[in-house]
Design an enzyme around this catalytic site. Structure first.
Site, PDB file in Angstrom:
ATOM      1  N   SER A 145       0.862  -1.191   0.000  1.00  0.00           N
ATOM      2  CA  SER A 145       0.000   0.000   0.000  1.00  0.00           C
ATOM      3  C   SER A 145       0.893   1.235   0.000  1.00  0.00           C
ATOM      4  O   SER A 145       2.028   1.189   0.505  1.00  0.00           O
ATOM      5  CB  SER A 145      -0.855   0.003   1.278  1.00  0.00           C
ATOM      6  OG  SER A 145      -1.447   1.267   1.474  1.00  0.00           O
ATOM      7  N   TYR A 166       0.042  -0.435  10.545  1.00  0.00           N
ATOM      8  CA  TYR A 166      -0.350  -0.868   9.184  1.00  0.00           C
ATOM      9  C   TYR A 166       0.759  -0.474   8.198  1.00  0.00           C
ATOM     10  O   TYR A 166       1.176  -1.280   7.360  1.00  0.00           O
ATOM     11  CB  TYR A 166      -1.681  -0.204   8.818  1.00  0.00           C
ATOM     12  CG  TYR A 166      -2.183  -0.522   7.426  1.00  0.00           C
ATOM     13  CD1 TYR A 166      -2.625  -1.799   7.091  1.00  0.00           C
ATOM     14  CD2 TYR A 166      -2.244   0.477   6.449  1.00  0.00           C
ATOM     15  CE1 TYR A 166      -3.107  -2.075   5.815  1.00  0.00           C
ATOM     16  CE2 TYR A 166      -2.725   0.202   5.172  1.00  0.00           C
ATOM     17  CZ  TYR A 166      -3.157  -1.070   4.860  1.00  0.00           C
ATOM     18  OH  TYR A 166      -3.638  -1.352   3.587  1.00  0.00           O
ATOM     19  N   ALA A 208       3.868  -0.048   8.839  1.00  0.00           N
ATOM     20  CA  ALA A 208       5.043  -0.897   9.090  1.00  0.00           C
ATOM     21  C   ALA A 208       4.867  -2.258   8.410  1.00  0.00           C
ATOM     22  O   ALA A 208       5.794  -2.781   7.781  1.00  0.00           O
ATOM     23  CB  ALA A 208       5.238  -1.085  10.591  1.00  0.00           C
ATOM     24  N   LYS A 264       2.967  -2.976   5.823  1.00  0.00           N
ATOM     25  CA  LYS A 264       2.990  -2.836   4.362  1.00  0.00           C
ATOM     26  C   LYS A 264       4.394  -2.531   3.853  1.00  0.00           C
ATOM     27  O   LYS A 264       4.786  -2.979   2.772  1.00  0.00           O
ATOM     28  CB  LYS A 264       1.985  -1.761   3.926  1.00  0.00           C
ATOM     29  CG  LYS A 264       0.531  -2.173   4.133  1.00  0.00           C
ATOM     30  CD  LYS A 264       0.203  -3.429   3.349  1.00  0.00           C
ATOM     31  CE  LYS A 264      -1.275  -3.758   3.324  1.00  0.00           C
ATOM     32  NZ  LYS A 264      -1.564  -5.014   2.598  1.00  0.00           N
TER      33      LYS A 264
HETATM   34  N1  LIG Z   1      -8.906  -0.636  -0.689  1.00  0.00           N
HETATM   35  C1  LIG Z   1      -7.870   0.215  -0.699  1.00  0.00           C
HETATM   36  O1  LIG Z   1      -8.036   1.446  -0.819  1.00  0.00           O
HETATM   37  C2  LIG Z   1      -6.457  -0.322  -0.551  1.00  0.00           C
HETATM   38  C3  LIG Z   1      -5.397   0.580  -0.694  1.00  0.00           C
HETATM   39  C4  LIG Z   1      -4.094   0.121  -0.574  1.00  0.00           C
HETATM   40  C5  LIG Z   1      -3.847  -1.230  -0.348  1.00  0.00           C
HETATM   41  N2  LIG Z   1      -4.882  -2.090  -0.231  1.00  0.00           N
HETATM   42  C6  LIG Z   1      -4.564  -3.507   0.026  1.00  0.00           C
HETATM   43  O2  LIG Z   1      -5.207  -4.294  -0.960  1.00  0.00           O
HETATM   44  C7  LIG Z   1      -5.585  -5.562  -0.406  1.00  0.00           C
HETATM   45  C8  LIG Z   1      -7.087  -5.778  -0.623  1.00  0.00           C
HETATM   46  O3  LIG Z   1      -7.727  -4.682   0.024  1.00  0.00           O
HETATM   47  P1  LIG Z   1      -9.323  -4.499  -0.002  1.00  0.00           P
HETATM   48  O4  LIG Z   1      -9.591  -3.094   0.360  1.00  0.00           O
HETATM   49  O5  LIG Z   1      -9.882  -5.063  -1.288  1.00  0.00           O
HETATM   50  O6  LIG Z   1      -9.672  -5.435   1.243  1.00  0.00           O
HETATM   51  P2  LIG Z   1     -11.043  -5.953   1.831  1.00  0.00           P
HETATM   52  O7  LIG Z   1     -12.178  -5.743   0.884  1.00  0.00           O
HETATM   53  O8  LIG Z   1     -11.140  -5.435   3.201  1.00  0.00           O
HETATM   54  O9  LIG Z   1     -10.737  -7.534   1.861  1.00  0.00           O
HETATM   55  C9  LIG Z   1      -9.787  -8.033   2.751  1.00  0.00           C
HETATM   56  C10 LIG Z   1      -9.324  -9.383   2.262  1.00  0.00           C
HETATM   57  O10 LIG Z   1      -8.374  -9.879   3.222  1.00  0.00           O
HETATM   58  C11 LIG Z   1      -8.780 -11.166   3.640  1.00  0.00           C
HETATM   59  N3  LIG Z   1      -8.537 -11.310   5.089  1.00  0.00           N
HETATM   60  C12 LIG Z   1      -8.660 -10.358   6.043  1.00  0.00           C
HETATM   61  N4  LIG Z   1      -8.418 -10.887   7.262  1.00  0.00           N
HETATM   62  C13 LIG Z   1      -8.137 -12.205   7.048  1.00  0.00           C
HETATM   63  C14 LIG Z   1      -7.806 -13.283   7.904  1.00  0.00           C
HETATM   64  N5  LIG Z   1      -7.729 -13.122   9.244  1.00  0.00           N
HETATM   65  N6  LIG Z   1      -7.579 -14.500   7.363  1.00  0.00           N
HETATM   66  C15 LIG Z   1      -7.693 -14.686   6.020  1.00  0.00           C
HETATM   67  N7  LIG Z   1      -7.988 -13.699   5.147  1.00  0.00           N
HETATM   68  C16 LIG Z   1      -8.209 -12.478   5.663  1.00  0.00           C
HETATM   69  C17 LIG Z   1     -10.282 -11.274   3.384  1.00  0.00           C
HETATM   70  O11 LIG Z   1     -10.555 -12.642   3.111  1.00  0.00           O
HETATM   71  P3  LIG Z   1     -11.839 -13.464   3.685  1.00  0.00           P
HETATM   72  O12 LIG Z   1     -12.873 -12.461   4.146  1.00  0.00           O
HETATM   73  O13 LIG Z   1     -12.249 -14.283   2.520  1.00  0.00           O
HETATM   74  O14 LIG Z   1     -11.303 -14.292   4.810  1.00  0.00           O
HETATM   75  C18 LIG Z   1     -10.456 -10.385   2.149  1.00  0.00           C
HETATM   76  O15 LIG Z   1     -10.303 -11.127   0.954  1.00  0.00           O
HETATM   77  C19 LIG Z   1      -5.177  -5.493   1.083  1.00  0.00           C
HETATM   78  O16 LIG Z   1      -3.926  -6.101   1.240  1.00  0.00           O
HETATM   79  C20 LIG Z   1      -5.083  -4.001   1.367  1.00  0.00           C
HETATM   80  O17 LIG Z   1      -4.200  -3.719   2.424  1.00  0.00           O
HETATM   81  C21 LIG Z   1      -6.184  -1.675  -0.329  1.00  0.00           C
END
Ligand SMILES: NC(=O)c1ccc[n+]([C@@H]2O[C@H](COP(=O)([O-])OP(=O)(O)OC[C@H]3O[C@@H](n4cnc5c(N)ncnc54)[C@H](OP(=O)(O)O)[C@@H]3O)[C@@H](O)[C@H]2O)c1
Length: 238
Positions: free
Chosen positions: A131, A146, A148, A150
């Site tokens: 991120s 968070y 740290a 990432k």
């Molecule tokens: N959205 C943004 O603006 C943004 C920006 C920068 C980076 N990111 C990164 O992009 C990635 C996806 O983000 P998102 O916003 O699409 O996330 P999200 O909709 O919140 O989804 C989180 C994902 O992480 C999995 N997860 C969370 N806790 C878990 C656990 N304890 N065990 C297993 N799986 C777990 C969930 O899987 P299940 O529910 O299927 O278990 C889900 O698929 C993340 O790494 C996030 O840090 C997102």
């Protein structure tokens, strides 16, 4: 019949993960680690139950069982897209919040790669989802643990790219900016952030998925150790 290309992923149930599965070449099949293994989603994902925060790491046993049951002999891709955001003043962050944030975002990627390493064949590609928070604070406020976690993914990807390069295994990391889904900003913050994004809008999960797909495939065969921002030019000007 098209030969299957097996991979393993976390976070494949997110909008980004689902967009990835729609984007990948039809030969791909992914074992997707999820807390909810009975979900109905893209048919090219086969779910493996697992909570990446589980101190007993039952997800690892479940993954090994799934690999064995399908007689998978090699894995050509690994994606770690699972994540949890934790944002609060550093002084209020508890030991449990530190542990959980580091476990799911960072340590799980390390453990996953340790476990699947024997199946990674020459030509395999690993993509870690970091991120822009690895590098700077967002409009939403402090999120040091968070950030740290990432930032740790960037270090891990570059170290492993060097360690595994001679094996023909590539490792890259993407740094998404503010997206329109999942843990992206709420509407009010999103509006404020837009003025600092060169392209003037939030990103779509599919736009990150396209980059992950490129990194998994042979078109990026000479790319390793790269940390690629996918952020629309966030903070190119001030
Ligand atoms: N959205 C943004 O603006 C943004 C920006 C920068 C980076 N990111 C990164 O992009 C990635 C996806 O983000 P998102 O916003 O699409 O996330 P999200 O909709 O919140 O989804 C989180 C994902 O992480 C999995 N997860 C969370 N806790 C878990 C656990 N304890 N065990 C297993 N799986 C777990 C969930 O899987 P299940 O529910 O299927 O278990 C889900 O698929 C993340 O790494 C996030 O840090 C997102």
């Amino acid at each position: 019949m098209v030969e299957k290309t097996w991979g393993v992923g976390t976070g494949l149930s997110s909008a980004m993960g689902q967009a990835l599965m729609r984007t990948l070449d039809p030969s791909w099949r992914m074992l997707g680690i999820s807390r909810q293994a009975d979900r109905e989603t893209a048919s090219n994902v086969q779910w493996v139950r697992g909570d990446l925060a589980d101190r007993e790491e039952r997800w690892i046993a479940n993954l090994l069982k799934a690999i064995t049951a399908r007689q998978i002999v090699q894995l050509m891709g690994v994606v770690h897209a699972a994540g949890v955001v934790f944002a609060d003043d550093m002084q209020r962050t508890t030991r449990d919040e530190i542990r959980r944030t580091l476990d799911i975002n960072l340590a799980a990627a390390f453990r996953l790669l340790q476990v699947v390493r024997p199946w990674l064949a020459p030509g395999a590609s690993v993509v870690l989802v970091s991120s822009v928070d690895a590098l700077m604070q967002s409009e939403e406020g402090p999120a040091a643990i968070y950030g740290a976690a990432k930032a740790g993914l960037v270090g891990m990807a570059r170290q492993l790219a060097a360690e595994w390069g001679s094996l023909g295994i590539r490792v890259n990391v993407v740094l998404p900016g503010a997206l329109s889904s999942g843990m992206g900003p709420n509407d009010e913050v999103g509006e404020r952030i837009k003025s600092r994004i060169a392209l003037g809008r939030l990103g779509e999960p599919s736009e990150v998925a396209q980059v992950i797909s490129f990194l998994l495939g042979s078109q990026s065969a000479y790319v390793t150790g790269a940390a690629i921002p996918v952020d629309g030019g966030l903070n190119l000007h001030y």
